[in-house]
Design a protein around this motif. Structure first.
Motif, mmCIF file in Angstrom:
data_model
loop_
_atom_site.group_PDB
_atom_site.id
_atom_site.type_symbol
_atom_site.label_atom_id
_atom_site.label_comp_id
_atom_site.label_asym_id
_atom_site.label_seq_id
_atom_site.Cartn_x
_atom_site.Cartn_y
_atom_site.Cartn_z
ATOM 1 N N ILE A 8 0.858 -1.179 0.000
ATOM 2 C CA ILE A 8 0.000 0.000 0.000
ATOM 3 C C ILE A 8 0.898 1.233 0.000
ATOM 4 C CG2 ILE A 8 -1.938 1.152 1.115
ATOM 5 C CD1 ILE A 8 -2.446 -1.814 0.447
ATOM 6 N N ALA A 9 0.679 2.133 -0.931
ATOM 7 C CA ALA A 9 1.451 3.374 -0.991
ATOM 8 C C ALA A 9 0.505 4.554 -0.846
ATOM 9 C CB ALA A 9 2.217 3.467 -2.312
ATOM 10 N N SER A 10 0.927 5.548 -0.067
ATOM 11 C CA SER A 10 0.041 6.689 0.179
ATOM 12 C C SER A 10 0.841 7.934 0.559
ATOM 13 C CB SER A 10 -0.941 6.354 1.311
ATOM 14 O OG SER A 10 -1.737 7.466 1.639
ATOM 15 N N ASP A 11 0.275 9.104 0.251
ATOM 16 C CA ASP A 11 0.874 10.347 0.724
ATOM 17 C C ASP A 11 0.329 10.736 2.094
ATOM 18 O OD1 ASP A 11 -1.639 10.894 -0.215
ATOM 19 O OD2 ASP A 11 -1.021 12.366 -1.710
ATOM 20 N N SER A 12 -0.575 9.887 2.645
ATOM 21 C CA SER A 12 -1.029 10.042 4.031
ATOM 22 C C SER A 12 -0.574 8.788 4.787
ATOM 23 C CB SER A 12 -2.546 10.235 4.080
ATOM 24 O OG SER A 12 -2.973 10.440 5.410
ATOM 25 N N LYS A 38 1.947 -4.950 3.245
ATOM 26 C CA LYS A 38 2.779 -3.936 3.887
ATOM 27 C C LYS A 38 2.345 -2.548 3.441
ATOM 28 C CE LYS A 38 7.579 -2.713 4.891
ATOM 29 N NZ LYS A 38 9.015 -3.054 4.693
ATOM 30 N N ARG A 39 2.398 -1.616 4.386
ATOM 31 C CA ARG A 39 1.958 -0.249 4.115
ATOM 32 C C ARG A 39 3.158 0.703 4.066
ATOM 33 N NH1 ARG A 39 -2.130 2.751 8.220
ATOM 34 N NH2 ARG A 39 -3.045 0.656 8.279
ATOM 35 N N TYR A 40 3.219 1.543 3.032
ATOM 36 C CA TYR A 40 4.243 2.582 2.905
ATOM 37 C C TYR A 40 3.534 3.941 2.977
ATOM 38 C CZ TYR A 40 7.482 -1.050 1.292
ATOM 39 O OH TYR A 40 8.273 -2.180 1.195
ATOM 40 N N ALA A 41 3.741 4.655 4.057
ATOM 41 C CA ALA A 41 2.998 5.896 4.299
ATOM 42 C C ALA A 41 3.861 7.137 4.064
ATOM 43 C CB ALA A 41 2.473 5.898 5.732
ATOM 44 N N HIS A 42 3.170 8.261 3.897
ATOM 45 C CA HIS A 42 3.789 9.591 3.809
ATOM 46 C C HIS A 42 4.811 9.700 2.669
ATOM 47 C CE1 HIS A 42 1.726 10.445 7.519
ATOM 48 N NE2 HIS A 42 2.353 9.475 8.140
ATOM 49 N N LEU A 43 4.434 9.175 1.513
ATOM 50 C CA LEU A 43 5.247 9.375 0.311
ATOM 51 C C LEU A 43 4.787 10.685 -0.324
ATOM 52 C CD1 LEU A 43 5.060 5.732 -1.150
ATOM 53 C CD2 LEU A 43 6.634 6.650 0.566
#
Length: 268
Positions: A8-12, A38-43
């Motif tokens: 999961i990719a997100s800017d939040s 897996k989560r990837y946050a704040h991109l």
């Protein structure tokens, strides 16, 4: 299936993408908690996305992303397409549809849904606070209050407290009765957060008269007599002078009007 990697990719914080992924996984005969998710946050910029793509394994991986900013969505689509990595863009189709139907354009601010949630819980907390400390039942709340309302009976203290609480303010209201000693904490807090609710004697007389009639009490009850009203209002003026706070005349004013004036004073 056990080798599939869902990222999961997100800017939040990526919560929305993970909820979608888990909802979809629940339709398959797998234990969601055992999947490689897996989560990837704040991109928040191009460099973050480049680092993200470098960090994910290219074997049997799928990407679900929820970028609010169009430039980030466009960029990650280009990169993932070049690498032949399957992906789902959760937000862009919905945002594009809403842009066509709504007059105002989107704000493009990541994390706003969580800010709204925070505001909601702040409002609930303020409402519970106002109920707990209504009519000065517990003076310990005075030091935690954003606003302290002071006034004699029938000056709309409780409905004002609830209205302001709905706007997120923690409010304590104190009923002034000459025979009841005021809590010491009232004179120890910042007077700038105290508001005295003033009212004209004739208006208060009519309000109390109607209240006594509703309760089926005698019209000559002390509560509704002019002498009593004058004494209480004199006590009110002495108290607000001692505290050093400002006052608002609530005579013939709607709750909303008084609340707006209180908020304006607090913002000063």
């Amino acid at each position: 299936m056990k080798n599939l990697k869902i990222v999961i990719a997100s800017d939040s914080i990526g919560e929305t993408g993970e909820v979608v992924a888990r909802a979809a996984l629940s339709q398959f005969d797998v234990v969601v908690e055992e999947t490689n998710l897996k989560r990837y946050a704040h991109l928040t910029d191009i460099k973050d996305i480049d680092n993200f793509i470098q960090s994910i394994k290219l074997d049997n991986v799928v990407v679900i992303f929820t970028f609010i900013k169009p430039e980030l969505s466009k960029y990650i689509v280009e990169k993932l397409t070049q690498l032949n990595i399957p992906f789902v863009d959760v937000m862009t189709p919905v945002m594009d549809m809403l842009k066509e139907k709504l007059e105002d354009g989107p704000l493009y601010e990541p994390g706003r849904v969580h800010k709204l949630d925070a505001d909601y819980f702040k409002k609930i907390e303020a409402i519970e606070f106002a109920v707990r400390y209504d009519d000065g039942r517990d003076p310990s709340g005075l030091k935690y209050a954003d606003i302290v309302l002071i006034g004699v009976s029938r000056t709309s203290k409780t409905p004002l407290s609830q209205f302001l609480a709905y706007r997120g303010y923690k409010v304590v209201n104190i009923a002034l009765v000459p025979e009841v000693e005021l809590p010491e904490q009232l004179f120890e807090i910042d007077p700038n957060k105290c508001i005295g609710l003033e009212i004209d004697p004739s208006s208060l007389f009519e309000i109390r008269k109607r209240r006594l009639e509703q309760l089926g009490l005698l019209e000559n009850a002390k509560y509704g007599q002019n002498e009593r009203i004058e004494a209480e209002l004199e006590y009110f003026h002495q108290t607000v002078k001692k505290i050093g706070c400002c006052t608002i005349n609530v005579t013939n004013k709607a709750i909303e009007e008084t609340a707006s004036e209180i908020i304006r004073i607090m913002n000063l």
